[in-house]
Structure formats: C-alpha cells, structure tokens
Design an enzyme around this catalytic site. Structure first.
Site, PDB file in Angstrom:
ATOM      1  N   LYS A  29      -2.585   5.304  10.196  1.00  0.00           N
ATOM      2  CA  LYS A  29      -3.860   5.471   9.219  1.00  0.00           C
ATOM      3  C   LYS A  29      -3.303   5.004   7.741  1.00  0.00           C
ATOM      4  O   LYS A  29      -3.821   4.345   7.064  1.00  0.00           O
ATOM      5  CB  LYS A  29      -4.387   6.840   9.082  1.00  0.00           C
ATOM      6  N   ASN A  30      -2.150   5.483   7.405  1.00  0.00           N
ATOM      7  CA  ASN A  30      -1.677   5.471   6.066  1.00  0.00           C
ATOM      8  C   ASN A  30      -1.084   3.951   5.899  1.00  0.00           C
ATOM      9  O   ASN A  30      -0.758   3.613   4.749  1.00  0.00           O
ATOM     10  CB  ASN A  30      -0.659   6.347   5.783  1.00  0.00           C
ATOM     11  N   ARG A  99      -9.083  10.001  -0.654  1.00  0.00           N
ATOM     12  CA  ARG A  99      -8.267   9.870  -1.782  1.00  0.00           C
ATOM     13  C   ARG A  99      -7.439   8.372  -1.735  1.00  0.00           C
ATOM     14  O   ARG A  99      -7.098   7.905  -3.006  1.00  0.00           O
ATOM     15  CB  ARG A  99      -6.916  10.942  -1.655  1.00  0.00           C
ATOM     16  N   CYS A 123      -8.583  14.963   0.939  1.00  0.00           N
ATOM     17  CA  CYS A 123      -8.142  16.444   1.380  1.00  0.00           C
ATOM     18  C   CYS A 123      -7.607  17.215   0.193  1.00  0.00           C
ATOM     19  O   CYS A 123      -7.174  16.796  -0.768  1.00  0.00           O
ATOM     20  CB  CYS A 123      -6.795  16.407   2.419  1.00  0.00           C
ATOM     21  N   ARG A 128      -2.870  17.033  -7.300  1.00  0.00           N
ATOM     22  CA  ARG A 128      -2.303  15.279  -7.013  1.00  0.00           C
ATOM     23  C   ARG A 128      -2.662  14.581  -8.135  1.00  0.00           C
ATOM     24  O   ARG A 128      -3.580  13.979  -7.759  1.00  0.00           O
ATOM     25  CB  ARG A 128      -2.863  15.049  -5.763  1.00  0.00           C
ATOM     26  N   PRO A 129      -1.775  14.611  -9.182  1.00  0.00           N
ATOM     27  CA  PRO A 129      -2.393  13.841 -10.031  1.00  0.00           C
ATOM     28  C   PRO A 129      -2.236  12.198 -10.165  1.00  0.00           C
ATOM     29  O   PRO A 129      -1.636  11.875  -9.157  1.00  0.00           O
ATOM     30  CB  PRO A 129      -1.151  14.228 -11.252  1.00  0.00           C
ATOM     31  N   VAL A 130      -2.832  11.508 -10.800  1.00  0.00           N
ATOM     32  CA  VAL A 130      -2.772  10.008 -10.737  1.00  0.00           C
ATOM     33  C   VAL A 130      -1.674   9.490 -11.704  1.00  0.00           C
ATOM     34  O   VAL A 130      -1.770   7.977 -11.894  1.00  0.00           O
ATOM     35  CB  VAL A 130      -4.232   9.475 -10.888  1.00  0.00           C
ATOM     36  N   ASP A 131      -1.175  10.020 -12.361  1.00  0.00           N
ATOM     37  CA  ASP A 131      -0.241   9.571 -13.738  1.00  0.00           C
ATOM     38  C   ASP A 131       0.672   8.642 -13.013  1.00  0.00           C
ATOM     39  O   ASP A 131       0.863   7.478 -13.560  1.00  0.00           O
ATOM     40  CB  ASP A 131       0.778  10.670 -14.125  1.00  0.00           C
ATOM     41  N   ASP A 318       3.451  15.415   6.384  1.00  0.00           N
ATOM     42  CA  ASP A 318       2.461  15.370   7.226  1.00  0.00           C
ATOM     43  C   ASP A 318       2.567  15.950   8.746  1.00  0.00           C
ATOM     44  O   ASP A 318       1.728  15.596   9.634  1.00  0.00           O
ATOM     45  CB  ASP A 318       1.882  13.847   7.325  1.00  0.00           C
ATOM     46  N   ARG A 411     -10.680  12.012  10.888  1.00  0.00           N
ATOM     47  CA  ARG A 411     -10.439  11.047   9.757  1.00  0.00           C
ATOM     48  C   ARG A 411      -8.932  10.379   9.856  1.00  0.00           C
ATOM     49  O   ARG A 411      -9.016   9.361   9.533  1.00  0.00           O
ATOM     50  CB  ARG A 411     -10.394  12.004   8.423  1.00  0.00           C
TER      51      ARG A 411
HETATM   52  N1  EPU Z   1       5.794  14.541  -4.595  1.00  0.00           N
HETATM   53  C1  EPU Z   1       6.938  15.039  -4.919  1.00  0.00           C
HETATM   54  N2  EPU Z   1       8.025  14.260  -5.180  1.00  0.00           N
HETATM   55  C2  EPU Z   1       7.788  12.893  -4.796  1.00  0.00           C
HETATM   56  C3  EPU Z   1       6.781  12.286  -4.456  1.00  0.00           C
HETATM   57  C4  EPU Z   1       5.640  13.165  -4.108  1.00  0.00           C
HETATM   58  O1  EPU Z   1       6.698  16.270  -5.375  1.00  0.00           O
HETATM   59  O2  EPU Z   1       9.008  12.447  -5.006  1.00  0.00           O
HETATM   60  C5  EPU Z   1       4.680  15.252  -4.416  1.00  0.00           C
HETATM   61  C6  EPU Z   1       3.411  14.863  -5.430  1.00  0.00           C
HETATM   62  O3  EPU Z   1       3.634  15.335  -6.574  1.00  0.00           O
HETATM   63  C7  EPU Z   1       2.229  15.403  -4.565  1.00  0.00           C
HETATM   64  C8  EPU Z   1       2.561  15.132  -3.260  1.00  0.00           C
HETATM   65  O4  EPU Z   1       4.119  15.280  -3.126  1.00  0.00           O
HETATM   66  O5  EPU Z   1       1.724  16.635  -5.059  1.00  0.00           O
HETATM   67  C9  EPU Z   1       2.201  13.859  -2.665  1.00  0.00           C
HETATM   68  O6  EPU Z   1       2.466  12.790  -3.291  1.00  0.00           O
HETATM   69  P1  EPU Z   1       2.084  11.148  -2.899  1.00  0.00           P
HETATM   70  O7  EPU Z   1       1.656  10.745  -4.397  1.00  0.00           O
HETATM   71  O8  EPU Z   1       3.358  10.784  -2.321  1.00  0.00           O
HETATM   72  O9  EPU Z   1       0.727  11.327  -2.164  1.00  0.00           O
HETATM   73  P2  EPU Z   1      -0.066  10.188  -2.036  1.00  0.00           P
HETATM   74  O10 EPU Z   1       0.391   8.869  -2.083  1.00  0.00           O
HETATM   75  O11 EPU Z   1      -1.461  10.807  -2.357  1.00  0.00           O
HETATM   76  C10 EPU Z   1       0.378   9.870   0.743  1.00  0.00           C
HETATM   77  C11 EPU Z   1      -0.442   9.829   2.158  1.00  0.00           C
HETATM   78  C12 EPU Z   1      -0.532  11.367   2.557  1.00  0.00           C
HETATM   79  C13 EPU Z   1       0.686  12.170   2.428  1.00  0.00           C
HETATM   80  C14 EPU Z   1       1.702  11.918   1.085  1.00  0.00           C
HETATM   81  C15 EPU Z   1       3.002  12.250   1.152  1.00  0.00           C
HETATM   82  C16 EPU Z   1      -1.671   8.151   2.254  1.00  0.00           C
HETATM   83  C17 EPU Z   1      -3.163   7.327   2.257  1.00  0.00           C
HETATM   84  N3  EPU Z   1      -1.675   9.165   2.039  1.00  0.00           N
HETATM   85  O12 EPU Z   1      -0.518  10.653  -0.370  1.00  0.00           O
HETATM   86  O13 EPU Z   1      -1.215  11.479   3.771  1.00  0.00           O
HETATM   87  O14 EPU Z   1       0.820  13.575   2.610  1.00  0.00           O
HETATM   88  O15 EPU Z   1       1.464  10.438   0.926  1.00  0.00           O
HETATM   89  O16 EPU Z   1       3.731  11.616   2.238  1.00  0.00           O
HETATM   90  O17 EPU Z   1      -0.775   7.328   2.501  1.00  0.00           O
HETATM   91  C18 EPU Z   1      -2.192  12.568   5.455  1.00  0.00           C
HETATM   92  O18 EPU Z   1      -1.853  11.682   6.132  1.00  0.00           O
HETATM   93  O19 EPU Z   1      -2.647  13.738   5.787  1.00  0.00           O
HETATM   94  C19 EPU Z   1      -2.018  12.748   4.024  1.00  0.00           C
HETATM   95  C20 EPU Z   1      -2.456  13.536   3.239  1.00  0.00           C
END
Ligand code: EPU
Length: 431
Positions: A29-30, A99, A123, A128-131, A318, A411
């Site tokens: 998925k990811n 997301r 979810c 989960r900021p977008v910064d 995950d 999903r």
């Molecule tokens: N974070 C840290 N330190 C880091 C990196 C991330 O604390 O070095 C924190 C972030 O602040 C945030 C959380 O970890 O609160 C997730 O961060 P990230 O931005 O990496 O998440 P994402 O890119 O929004 C993807 C996956 C998620 C998975 C996360 C973490 C996709 C589409 N989504 O989300 O997948 O949990 O990475 O590995 O790739 C899922 O598949 O169920 C899912 C939620």
C-alpha cells in the site's frame, strides 16, 4: 434488500482456531500510493503490476480521474496515462479520505508549475504536521502560501515560460516517509543536482526511487538516509512491479503466531523486517525464513519483551499494535514505546473489552500484562493497523467478536478476511 456502504461493513469472528496453510502477501500500500502520484511526471503510459486491490488505491484512482488522467485498474494491473493533468483544485471531500493525497503536491507542482490542495485527512494518528513536506519543496524553489484550508504552491525558478524547480542540498526536518517521497518526486525533474540528507529509507521509499529510475530518473543512495539526485529533462513511461507489503507480511505472521498456527507466508522480502524477526524470536515465536517466505510453527510459552518503534530499519510503527496484541498472550509485563505517533495506543481500549491487561503510562508508552484470556466482544477498528490488531485478538479470543468500522482494514489490506479464511479462520463479513 438494503445494501450498506463499505463503511458500514462488520466482521463476525469466531476465535480459537489455529491457522494452517499457505498465504501470499500482496503489493505494498505505502509503495503504490507514491508510485501512482509519481506516474503523473510523464505524459507517456505507465503499467504497474502487483497492485493491491485496496480502498486507498481506489480513492487515489478517483483523484487521478478527477485530474483528467486516464486510469484502468484490473487488479493486480494498474494502467495510468497522464497525457495532461488538470490544475483545478481537488475537492476537500476526495483529499480528506487519505493522508497520502499530500503526495500529489510535488507531481502537480512539477507538471503544472503550481499545486492547490486541501490539507489531507486519513487515519487519526496524533499530530502529523506538513512542515517537513513544505520545507523540502521550498528548498527546491517552490513558493508556499497556505490559508486555513488549502495549500498553494508554485514553482519560481526561471522565467514565466520556463518555470521549474532547482536542485538543492538540504536536510529533511525529520525522516518523514511521505515528505521524503514528495522531495524525491520534485527533485528528479529539477534543474541540477539535489542531495537530500536525513531522508526516510523505508522499503516503500526505496520502491518509489526504483520506479522513478525505471522512468529515466537518476537517483542514487537508495536505501540510505542520503539520496543524491541528478535532475533530468524528462521522464518516460515504464512497466514496473510494486514491491510486496512487509506490513501485511508481518500482520499475517502475527496472525499465525497468536493462534498457535502453522502457516507459510509467501512473497515476503525478509530483509524488510530484520528487527521484527529479532523481536519475534525474543518473544518465543518459532519460525524459519526462506528466500521469499517465512514459515511460522506453533509456539507455546510466549515471553514478554520490550518493543520500541523507530524509523526503518528499526521496528515499524505500522506493526506496533499487532505485535502488542500478540504480547497480550506472553507471560510477564511487556513494555511498548511508540516513539513516532502520539495517538497510536488507542486500540488498547478496544482490547480491554476483550480482556487484555495493560497500563497506559503516557501517549507514547504502555505496559502489556500477560498472559490474558481474550474473550469475544463488540469492538471497533479505529485505524488501519488498530483494525488489524483487533482482528488478530478476535482470532485468538474465546467466543465470537463483532468488529465494526472494518473499512479501515479494507483501506490498507487486500481482502485480509478472505486470506485468513483460507487458513481456516471463521470470519463472516456482514455487509
Ligand atoms: N516522526 C518522527 N521522527 C522521524 C520521522 C517521523 O518523530 O524521524 C513522526 C512524525 O512527526 C509523525 C510520525 O512520525 O508524527 C509519522 O511521520 P511520517 O511523516 O513519516 O508519516 P507519513 O509519511 O505521514 C507514512 C505512512 C504511514 C506510516 C508512517 C511512519 C504512507 C502513505 N503512510 O506516513 O502509514 O505510519 O509513514 O512510517 O506511506 C499505515 O500504513 O497504516 C500508515 C499510517
């Protein structure tokens, strides 16, 4: 006859049956979500194989269709041809369903020189900021304006007719998965060279990079925290097979282990789960690894362990909820430290209704007190992985469990209920 929407589907699970047999893991998925976004970078056709038939892929297809992109999804093949890509604003209703829609920022910006996107949904997993996304795109020359509901980005390098992004050397604000993916998608067609440090290197980030290289991009350092990219003028179409889903693999292994089953899981990339295997051994699960498979044997006497999530190659967040569910059956007190998300222990309240023993210490840490005799109950799945965790508990519980909101499971997992049924589980989907 009244037919409920997939959002209202429920599972009825009769627990206590050891799983037995062989099961195949689907595509990731990811990985497929950023790959679909990246396919917008070329005006030539792209054919993707091993694509999972999951709700998130259908949602992404809906967004691509809205953008006027030609798509055809006959699982496991997904054909996409982005001859043109509309620059109209994607309705909030579509963006907010997942997301990962944030992954459209970079390809829209590259293709149309501007991107307008509502803040993404998905979810609910804490803040989960977008910064990290915006800082990376700004480093590559994008101008960002955000109002309360929408992100507006535009390319600023060059003249009105030659607008583009430019290569840069920068450090991600955190090793964020989707932010790294956006940065890579933006950099492959930028002018000049880019170095991204503190990049995420999860298997799905690697798969995106391999896909982009198959389209003619120049990315090196794949699988490390430093990616080096030489911008190219154009990308071409490609045929590409998506990597297998290590999160589904881990979930199926845990389903076998929690039921005391004897199961061979096929189409696994064992090196994607190094720390997971360590923790599984530590907890007393018996298994052997093959080249592309894992065989789980019936285990007794599971042991309590300490589990801490972190970015790849450490233990994946995950799989935290599913592993903690196994630990409800281990002797002693396990310690869970979720270092990434501040909202990812909520599933414990559902497991509590099934008899699990635990103590939540703070938003990131919990103790699991085992072994608990799980019993059937009426519970709800609250995100993709929490849903999977509750399903595992139901497989191990005495009696019948009714799980609502299984849409979350759909999903991210391709027909997980049907796969478990082929292994002997008793699961009925109530539509
Ligand atoms: N974070 C840290 N330190 C880091 C990196 C991330 O604390 O070095 C924190 C972030 O602040 C945030 C959380 O970890 O609160 C997730 O961060 P990230 O931005 O990496 O998440 P994402 O890119 O929004 C993807 C996956 C998620 C998975 C996360 C973490 C996709 C589409 N989504 O989300 O997948 O949990 O990475 O590995 O790739 C899922 O598949 O169920 C899912 C939620």
């Amino acid at each position: 006859m009244k037919v409920n929407s997939p959002h209202q589907h429920r599972f009825l699970v009769k627990g206590g049956i050891p799983l037995k047999g062989q099961v195949r893991v689907s595509g990731s998925k990811n990985a497929i979500l950023p790959i679909l976004a990246a396919a917008l970078l070329t005006d030539e056709p792209v054919t993707l194989a091993n694509v999972p038939d999951i709700a998130d892929v259908h949602t992404m297809q809906g967004i691509l269709d809205f953008l006027g992109v030609k798509t055809e999804f006959k699982s496991p093949l997904f054909k996409i041809h982005a001859k043109t890509v509309s620059d109209k604003e994607i309705p909030h209703e579509l963006v907010s369903r997942l997301r990962a829609s944030i992954l459209l920022l970079a390809p829209l910006l590259v293709r149309n020189k501007r991107a307008r996107l509502a803040f993404p949904g998905g979810c609910v997993l804490g803040k989960r900021p977008v910064d990290a996304h915006l800082k990376a795109l700004q480093a590559l020359g994008a101008e960002v304006v955000e109002d309360r509901e929408t992100l507006h980005l535009c390319a600023t390098v060059g003249t009105r007719h030659t607008l583009s992004l430019r290569g840069a050397n920068f450090v991600m604000t955190e090793a964020s998965v989707t932010a790294t993916e956006n940065a890579v998608i933006a950099a492959v067609l930028a002018r000049g060279a880019t170095t991204i440090r503190f990049a995420a290197c999860e298997p799905h980030v690697q798969d995106l990079c391999h896909f982009l290289n198959a389209m003619g991009a120049h990315i090196s350092g794949i699988g490390t925290h430093m990616l080096e990219i030489t911008g190219v003028d154009r990308l071409h179409g490609a045929d590409y097979s998506v990597t297998s889903d290590y999160l589904e693999a881990g979930t199926l292994v845990l389903a076998a282990a929690i039921t005391g089953g004897d199961v061979e899981v096929l189409n696994v990339a064992p090196h994607h789960l190094d720390v997971f295997w360590q923790k599984l051994s530590e907890a007393g699960v018996r298994f052997t690894l093959g080249k592309n498979s894992v065989h789980v044997f019936p285990s007794q006497d599971l042991r309590a362990i300490r589990l801490q999530t972190a970015v790849f190659p450490s233990f994946p967040t995950d799989l935290q909820a599913q592993f903690a569910t196994l630990l409800t059956q281990a002797k002693g007190t396990s310690f869970i430290f979720e270092t990434l998300f501040d909202g990812r222990l909520q599933y414990l309240y559902e497991l509590e209704q099934m008899g699990a023993g635990f103590k939540i210490l703070n938003p990131y840490q919990a103790e699991i007190i085992g072994p608990a005799r799980l019993k059937g109950a009426s519970v709800a799945s609250c995100d993709i992985r929490a849903g999977a965790a509750i399903l595992l508990a139901a497989l191990a519980a005495k009696g019948q469990t009714e799980i609502s909101h299984v849409y979350y499971i759909d999903r991210g997992y391709e027909r997980l209920d049907e796969k478990l049924v082929t292994l002997g589980a008793k699961i009925k989907r109530l539509a």
